[in-house]
Design a protein around this motif. Structure first.
Motif, PDB file in Angstrom:
ATOM      1  N   LYS A 117       0.829  -1.204   0.000  1.00 22.27           N
ATOM      2  CA  LYS A 117       0.000   0.000   0.000  1.00 22.27           C
ATOM      3  C   LYS A 117       0.863   1.254   0.000  1.00 22.27           C
ATOM      4  O   LYS A 117       2.007   1.251   0.473  1.00 22.27           O
ATOM      5  N   ILE A 119       0.807   5.557   0.786  1.00 23.17           N
ATOM      6  CA  ILE A 119       0.184   6.782   1.302  1.00 23.17           C
ATOM      7  C   ILE A 119       0.927   7.943   0.664  1.00 23.17           C
ATOM      8  O   ILE A 119       2.141   8.094   0.854  1.00 23.17           O
ATOM      9  N   ASP A 179      -7.485   0.977  -4.891  1.00 25.15           N
ATOM     10  CA  ASP A 179      -7.710   1.242  -3.466  1.00 25.15           C
ATOM     11  C   ASP A 179      -6.470   0.962  -2.620  1.00 25.15           C
ATOM     12  O   ASP A 179      -6.532   0.980  -1.391  1.00 25.15           O
ATOM     13  N   ARG A 180      -5.334   0.743  -3.278  1.00 24.37           N
ATOM     14  CA  ARG A 180      -4.077   0.532  -2.543  1.00 24.37           C
ATOM     15  C   ARG A 180      -3.339   1.837  -2.274  1.00 24.37           C
ATOM     16  O   ARG A 180      -2.257   1.822  -1.712  1.00 24.37           O
ATOM     17  N   LEU A 182      -3.679   5.840  -0.641  1.00 29.82           N
ATOM     18  CA  LEU A 182      -4.425   6.819   0.150  1.00 29.82           C
ATOM     19  C   LEU A 182      -3.774   8.177  -0.059  1.00 29.82           C
ATOM     20  O   LEU A 182      -2.557   8.315   0.037  1.00 29.82           O
ATOM     21  N   TYR A 183      -4.591   9.183  -0.349  1.00 25.18           N
ATOM     22  CA  TYR A 183      -4.081  10.545  -0.542  1.00 25.18           C
ATOM     23  C   TYR A 183      -4.371  11.387   0.700  1.00 25.18           C
ATOM     24  O   TYR A 183      -5.513  11.475   1.143  1.00 25.18           O
ATOM     25  N   LEU A 184      -3.321  11.971   1.232  1.00 23.42           N
ATOM     26  CA  LEU A 184      -3.435  12.896   2.355  1.00 23.42           C
ATOM     27  C   LEU A 184      -2.765  14.208   1.967  1.00 23.42           C
ATOM     28  O   LEU A 184      -1.930  14.232   1.066  1.00 23.42           O
ATOM     29  N   SER A 196      -6.416  12.497  10.754  1.00 26.51           N
ATOM     30  CA  SER A 196      -5.521  11.979   9.728  1.00 26.51           C
ATOM     31  C   SER A 196      -4.915  10.647  10.156  1.00 26.51           C
ATOM     32  O   SER A 196      -4.786   9.723   9.349  1.00 26.51           O
ATOM     33  N   ARG A 199      -7.470   8.052   9.600  1.00 23.70           N
ATOM     34  CA  ARG A 199      -7.560   7.652   8.182  1.00 23.70           C
ATOM     35  C   ARG A 199      -6.449   6.685   7.818  1.00 23.70           C
ATOM     36  O   ARG A 199      -6.669   5.700   7.102  1.00 23.70           O
ATOM     37  N   VAL A 200      -5.241   6.941   8.325  1.00 28.80           N
ATOM     38  CA  VAL A 200      -4.112   6.048   8.060  1.00 28.80           C
ATOM     39  C   VAL A 200      -4.364   4.680   8.680  1.00 28.80           C
ATOM     40  O   VAL A 200      -4.169   3.639   8.031  1.00 28.80           O
ATOM     41  N   ASP A 202      -7.218   3.268   9.500  1.00 30.33           N
ATOM     42  CA  ASP A 202      -8.301   2.575   8.785  1.00 30.33           C
ATOM     43  C   ASP A 202      -7.801   2.018   7.454  1.00 30.33           C
ATOM     44  O   ASP A 202      -8.121   0.882   7.079  1.00 30.33           O
ATOM     45  N   PHE A 203      -7.004   2.806   6.737  1.00 31.40           N
ATOM     46  CA  PHE A 203      -6.462   2.384   5.444  1.00 31.40           C
ATOM     47  C   PHE A 203      -5.584   1.144   5.596  1.00 31.40           C
ATOM     48  O   PHE A 203      -5.592   0.253   4.742  1.00 31.40           O
TER      49      PHE A 203
END
Length: 297
Positions: A117, A119, A179-180, A182-184, A196, A199-200, A202-203
């Motif tokens: 994954k 980020i 879905d691999r 995540l944009y922050l 934040s 979100r990390v 959960d991802f």
């Protein structure tokens, strides 16, 4: 002023510092076998890398502060493309957390074949440029940035570390990771660090209780990181990074660009970035924030 060959190597059109990169380290990165449970935090330089090196270990181990208090961040969450990875890769705990400044097309082939994954953290490029300008002042392994306006011109032309900001962001907005990834944004982390971190977690499929979330958010606030010798680069010899000229962790705020850009510079900068990002479905608020009071001259 062209970049010094003594301090930089040119890799696939990108300037990289010789202090931390070699032809061997880049080959090692290209051939690195990512595992299905690996996590990569990717940023353009000065966009929150050190922050993610603090957040990721804590999320992955349920909030145990031991690694961030005892292991330097460059060994705790090493750079994919730097020389240090070959030394520490085999002793990284599973799941492994890595960081990288590479654009998407220079990632190892194993990124696409694995389930690893990513980020991706982006930041207002005006603040990125200001932070980079100060970093160049304190890092002896980088060229002197010159005047602020000279550095701005180099930044807009991509004659800086890892090339153009716009190219980097666009490369990671057009991946086949689904879905691999995540944009922050750095701004989201400043505004709501706890959210934040959630979100990390959960991802990454980490079920953290409220106590762990609070502990992680508290540890990862800027002031705590600034005083953590395992995260603030104070362990680096002064002749390499001189914190007396500018601390590596300087302010940790958004909008500091207003203290550096003149109105004319801001207009020039925004025009170039907006033109190069015109086709992107990315909110222009990232690089053209709300109208602001006149910047300091």
């Amino acid at each position: 002023m062209e970049a010094s060959e003594e301090k930089y190597l040119l890799h696939r059109g990108l300037l990289l510092p010789r202090e931390t990169h070699t032809a061997d380290s880049l080959t090692f990165a290209h051939e690195f076998e990512l595992r299905d449970d690996d996590i990569l935090a990717v940023t353009y330089p000065k966009s929150g890398t050190t922050w993610m090196q603090e957040v990721l270990p804590l999320v992955l181990n349920g909030g145990d502060l031991t690694p961030v208090q005892t292991i330097p961040n460059w060994d705790r969450v090493p750079w994919l493309e730097e020389t240090r990875l070959a030394i520490v890769a085999e002793r990284l705990p599973t799941p492994r957390a890595l960081v990288s400044h590479l654009p998407y097309h220079l990632m190892p082939k194993s990124l696409d074949s694995s389930k690893a994954k990513v980020i991706y953290v982006s930041r207002n490029p005006k603040d990125v440029m200001v932070s980079s300008y100060h970093f160049h002042k304190m890092a002896s392994f980088l060229d002197d940035p010159g005047t602020f306006h000279e550095f701005m011109d180099k930044f807009l032309q991509g004659k800086v570390l890892f090339g153009k900001w716009t190219d980097h962001v666009k490369s990671w907005r057009h991946t086949e990771l689904g879905d691999r990834i995540l944009y922050l944004t750095y701004e989201e982390m400043v505004q709501d660090l706890r959210g934040s971190v959630r979100r990390v977690s959960d991802f990454l499929g980490r079920a953290l209780d409220e106590e762990a979330m609070e502990r992680i958010a508290a540890q990862c606030c800027f002031n705590n990181m600034k005083t953590n010798c395992m995260s603030n680069y104070s362990l680096v010899p002064q002749d390499i990074m001189d914190n007396s000229k500018s601390p590596f962790l300087r302010k940790g705020v958004t909008g500091d660009w207003r203290n550096h850009f003149s109105a004319e510079q801001e207009a020039q900068f925004s025009a170039v970035i907006s033109r190069e990002m015109e086709a992107e479905e990315l909110s222009s608020s990232l690089w053209c924030p709300e109208p602001s009071p006149p910047a300091h001259q």
